[in-house]
Scaffold this active site. Structure first.
Site, PDB file in Angstrom:
ATOM      1  N   GLU A  99       0.513   6.638 -15.998  1.00  0.00           N
ATOM      2  CA  GLU A  99      -0.763   6.250 -16.585  1.00  0.00           C
ATOM      3  C   GLU A  99      -1.827   6.026 -15.510  1.00  0.00           C
ATOM      4  OE1 GLU A  99       0.321   4.507 -20.876  1.00  0.00           O
ATOM      5  OE2 GLU A  99       0.533   3.048 -19.283  1.00  0.00           O
ATOM      6  N   CYS A 112      -8.036   3.355 -11.589  1.00  0.00           N
ATOM      7  CA  CYS A 112      -6.807   2.654 -11.239  1.00  0.00           C
ATOM      8  C   CYS A 112      -5.676   3.675 -11.285  1.00  0.00           C
ATOM      9  CB  CYS A 112      -6.603   1.534 -12.264  1.00  0.00           C
ATOM     10  SG  CYS A 112      -5.082   0.628 -12.059  1.00  0.00           S
ATOM     11  N   CYS A 119       8.579   1.426 -11.537  1.00  0.00           N
ATOM     12  CA  CYS A 119       8.518   0.534 -10.375  1.00  0.00           C
ATOM     13  C   CYS A 119       9.901  -0.073 -10.175  1.00  0.00           C
ATOM     14  CB  CYS A 119       7.490  -0.576 -10.606  1.00  0.00           C
ATOM     15  SG  CYS A 119       7.128  -1.522  -9.099  1.00  0.00           S
ATOM     16  N   CYS A 123       9.038  -7.378 -11.077  1.00  0.00           N
ATOM     17  CA  CYS A 123       8.284  -8.621 -11.278  1.00  0.00           C
ATOM     18  C   CYS A 123       8.454  -9.007 -12.750  1.00  0.00           C
ATOM     19  CB  CYS A 123       6.805  -8.430 -10.932  1.00  0.00           C
ATOM     20  SG  CYS A 123       6.559  -8.003  -9.201  1.00  0.00           S
ATOM     21  N   CYS A 126       5.700  -8.217 -15.654  1.00  0.00           N
ATOM     22  CA  CYS A 126       5.015  -6.920 -15.622  1.00  0.00           C
ATOM     23  C   CYS A 126       5.703  -5.891 -16.520  1.00  0.00           C
ATOM     24  CB  CYS A 126       4.969  -6.408 -14.183  1.00  0.00           C
ATOM     25  SG  CYS A 126       4.149  -4.814 -14.029  1.00  0.00           S
ATOM     26  N   ASN A 304      -1.744 -10.522 -19.274  1.00  0.00           N
ATOM     27  CA  ASN A 304      -1.855  -9.549 -20.361  1.00  0.00           C
ATOM     28  C   ASN A 304      -0.498  -9.396 -21.027  1.00  0.00           C
ATOM     29  OD1 ASN A 304      -4.660  -8.769 -19.957  1.00  0.00           O
ATOM     30  ND2 ASN A 304      -3.929  -7.945 -18.015  1.00  0.00           N
ATOM     31  N   CYS A 347      -4.123  -4.834 -16.528  1.00  0.00           N
ATOM     32  CA  CYS A 347      -3.147  -5.026 -15.446  1.00  0.00           C
ATOM     33  C   CYS A 347      -1.768  -5.336 -16.001  1.00  0.00           C
ATOM     34  CB  CYS A 347      -3.521  -6.225 -14.570  1.00  0.00           C
ATOM     35  SG  CYS A 347      -5.095  -6.077 -13.790  1.00  0.00           S
TER      36      CYS A 347
HETATM   37  N1  SAH Z   1       2.906  -3.167  -7.192  1.00  0.00           N
HETATM   38  C1  SAH Z   1       1.553  -3.440  -6.779  1.00  0.00           C
HETATM   39  C2  SAH Z   1       0.553  -2.697  -7.630  1.00  0.00           C
HETATM   40  C3  SAH Z   1       0.467  -3.167  -9.062  1.00  0.00           C
HETATM   41  S1  SAH Z   1      -1.116  -3.806  -9.264  1.00  0.00           S
HETATM   42  C4  SAH Z   1       1.321  -4.927  -6.775  1.00  0.00           C
HETATM   43  O1  SAH Z   1       2.220  -5.660  -7.173  1.00  0.00           O
HETATM   44  O2  SAH Z   1       0.272  -5.377  -6.307  1.00  0.00           O
HETATM   45  C5  SAH Z   1      -1.076  -4.544 -10.789  1.00  0.00           C
HETATM   46  C6  SAH Z   1      -1.514  -6.004 -10.713  1.00  0.00           C
HETATM   47  O3  SAH Z   1      -1.406  -6.561 -12.011  1.00  0.00           O
HETATM   48  C7  SAH Z   1      -0.597  -6.800  -9.814  1.00  0.00           C
HETATM   49  O4  SAH Z   1      -1.263  -7.868  -9.231  1.00  0.00           O
HETATM   50  C8  SAH Z   1       0.387  -7.294 -10.821  1.00  0.00           C
HETATM   51  O5  SAH Z   1       1.141  -8.353 -10.344  1.00  0.00           O
HETATM   52  C9  SAH Z   1      -0.519  -7.657 -11.962  1.00  0.00           C
HETATM   53  N2  SAH Z   1       0.185  -7.737 -13.243  1.00  0.00           N
HETATM   54  C10 SAH Z   1       1.382  -7.214 -13.550  1.00  0.00           C
HETATM   55  N3  SAH Z   1       1.709  -7.510 -14.816  1.00  0.00           N
HETATM   56  C11 SAH Z   1       0.682  -8.213 -15.314  1.00  0.00           C
HETATM   57  C12 SAH Z   1       0.408  -8.765 -16.606  1.00  0.00           C
HETATM   58  N4  SAH Z   1       1.259  -8.618 -17.614  1.00  0.00           N
HETATM   59  N5  SAH Z   1      -0.757  -9.409 -16.772  1.00  0.00           N
HETATM   60  C13 SAH Z   1      -1.646  -9.511 -15.766  1.00  0.00           C
HETATM   61  N6  SAH Z   1      -1.446  -9.006 -14.543  1.00  0.00           N
HETATM   62  C14 SAH Z   1      -0.299  -8.365 -14.326  1.00  0.00           C
END
Ligand code: SAH
Length: 383
Positions: A99, A112, A119, A123, A126, A304, A347
């Site tokens: 995406e 983006c 991944c 985390c 996520c 989110n 995000c």
């Molecule tokens: N792997 C990289 C790139 C992903 S960026 C990183 O971790 O930075 C996506 C961003 O959105 C990251 O800061 C991630 O932690 C955040 N993110 C992931 N899931 C999310 C969610 N459900 N709600 C808000 N932010 C989220």
């Protein structure tokens, strides 16, 4: 042009930097300006058909037909949010689609991009993590997301240029796919391609410390760090990679990234606001103390939601109080307004359509926790 075809393997020219293309052409004794011409056709003009590249000789065009491809992504789906955000599902190979999200703003637009299919980092909050991991994207697959968005929207919006910023905040951990990400960024910044300025490209990482140093040595880009917690206890729960590279080491890497006097960088710390997990006033105070020596700003990201996440978004009031504590401590803090929520483009909501090659979920269930962490760190660091 000398024929030296046996030395050249068919490859996707879209993912080659100027330097790669010069080398590619040198094999057949073509001049280096051919690289510039080709870059301009592909990236500036959006042309993928050699026959339209009228300043290339007929014999060179014939040779390119036989020896190289310009492979464009296939759009499987497009969703347009009420706020103008667009999310595309782009097919990158036979099994996987990733995406890419277009975020229009008043004065500039941001794209983006994804760096991996899925991944490996897991985390806990996520959505991408839940999909598992299918592999690194090639430089061509990364740059083709920008190619696709820029040229599609130029036509639709009738504009000369559309995208002014690129953020590696889509699917995947960009620093775990280091070489391909660096090549793609070189193309993004090349004046013969997209000509994006140094700080117009942001790499977001969950904190692979040695790769942060390597990135500093290779490129002048902006760095965003997914911190999400003010201490190791909380961060270990949210970002498992923290057990490998704990906060103190990460902070040192952040300082090293910007210590070079020629850089006017600040680090952006991303901090997802999770109800009753990391959002208390104490957490805010601890965070302020942690980062006060690092030139930085904080982006608060209201969580989110996605199905069965197990987390809730902090209330607006709690987020505002958290922001005020940081501001009062002298840290520039903004709350990132969620974009494209109605199309799950915000995000951490990107899921794509990928085949989890490592069968991560089932595999991990069987492993002892320590082994899990080593395994993830291994996947994360093998660029
Ligand atoms: N792997 C990289 C790139 C992903 S960026 C990183 O971790 O930075 C996506 C961003 O959105 C990251 O800061 C991630 O932690 C955040 N993110 C992931 N899931 C999310 C969610 N459900 N709600 C808000 N932010 C989220």
């Amino acid at each position: 042009m000398k024929s030296n075809e046996q030395n050249v393997v068919e490859q996707n020219l879209l993912g080659m930097s100027q330097q790669d293309l010069e080398q590619f052409f040198s094999v057949i004794d073509e001049k280096s300006f051919r690289a510039t011409q080709l870059m301009k056709w592909m990236h500036q003009q959006g042309v993928a058909d050699y026959e339209q590249m009228t300043n290339l000789s007929k014999s060179l065009r014939d040779w390119l037909h036989k020896n190289a491809t310009i492979q464009l992504p296939e759009m499987l789906n497009e969703e347009i949010s009420t706020d103008g955000t667009r999310k595309w599902l782009l097919k990158v190979d036979d099994k996987n689609a990733v995406e890419t999200v277009f975020i229009p703003e008043n004065d500039r637009a941001t794209l983006c991009v994804s760096s991996q299919a899925g991944c490996a980092l897991d985390c806990t909050f996520c959505a991408t993590a839940r999909q598992g991991f299918a592999g690194n994207l090639t430089a061509a697959q990364i740059i083709s997301q920008l190619w696709f968005a820029e040229h599609r929207l130029r036509t639709q919006f009738n504009k000369r240029r559309v995208i002014g910023n690129v953020v590696f905040m889509g699917m995947g951990e960009p620093l775990a796919n280091f070489d391909n990400v660096v090549t793609a960024i070189r193309i993004m910044m090349d004046d013969n391609a997209y000509g994006l300025g140094k700080r117009k490209v942001t790499v977001s990482t969950s904190g692979i410390v040695p790769k942060i140093d390597k990135l500093r040595d290779e490129l002048d880009v902006s760095l965003a760090v997914s911190l999400h917690a003010p201490n190791d206890e909380i961060r270990n729960q949210l970002v498992p990679l923290n057990r490998r590279y704990p906060i103190a080491e990460l902070m040192q890497a952040c300082r090293r990234f910007i210590e070079d006097k020629n850089r006017k960088h600040t680090i952006t710390f991303e901090y997802v606001m999770l109800d009753k997990i990391n959002d208390s006033p104490q957490n805010a105070k601890q965070l302020a103390k942690l980062i006060k020596d690092v030139p930085s700003k904080v982006n608060l990201i209201p969580f989110n939601a996605f199905p069965n996440s197990g987390f809730e978004r902090s209330s607006d009031q709690v987020i505002e109080e958290f922001r005020e504590i940081l501001q009062a401590a002298g840290i520039t803090t903004i709350t990132r307004r969620p974009r494209g929520e109605d199309i799950a483009a915000a995000c951490g909501q990107l899921a794509g359509d990928i085949t989890d090659k490592v069968k991560r979920q089932r595999h991990f269930e069987k492993l002892h926790e320590r082994e899990m962490l080593d395994y993830r760190a291994e996947v994360a660091t093998c660029a």
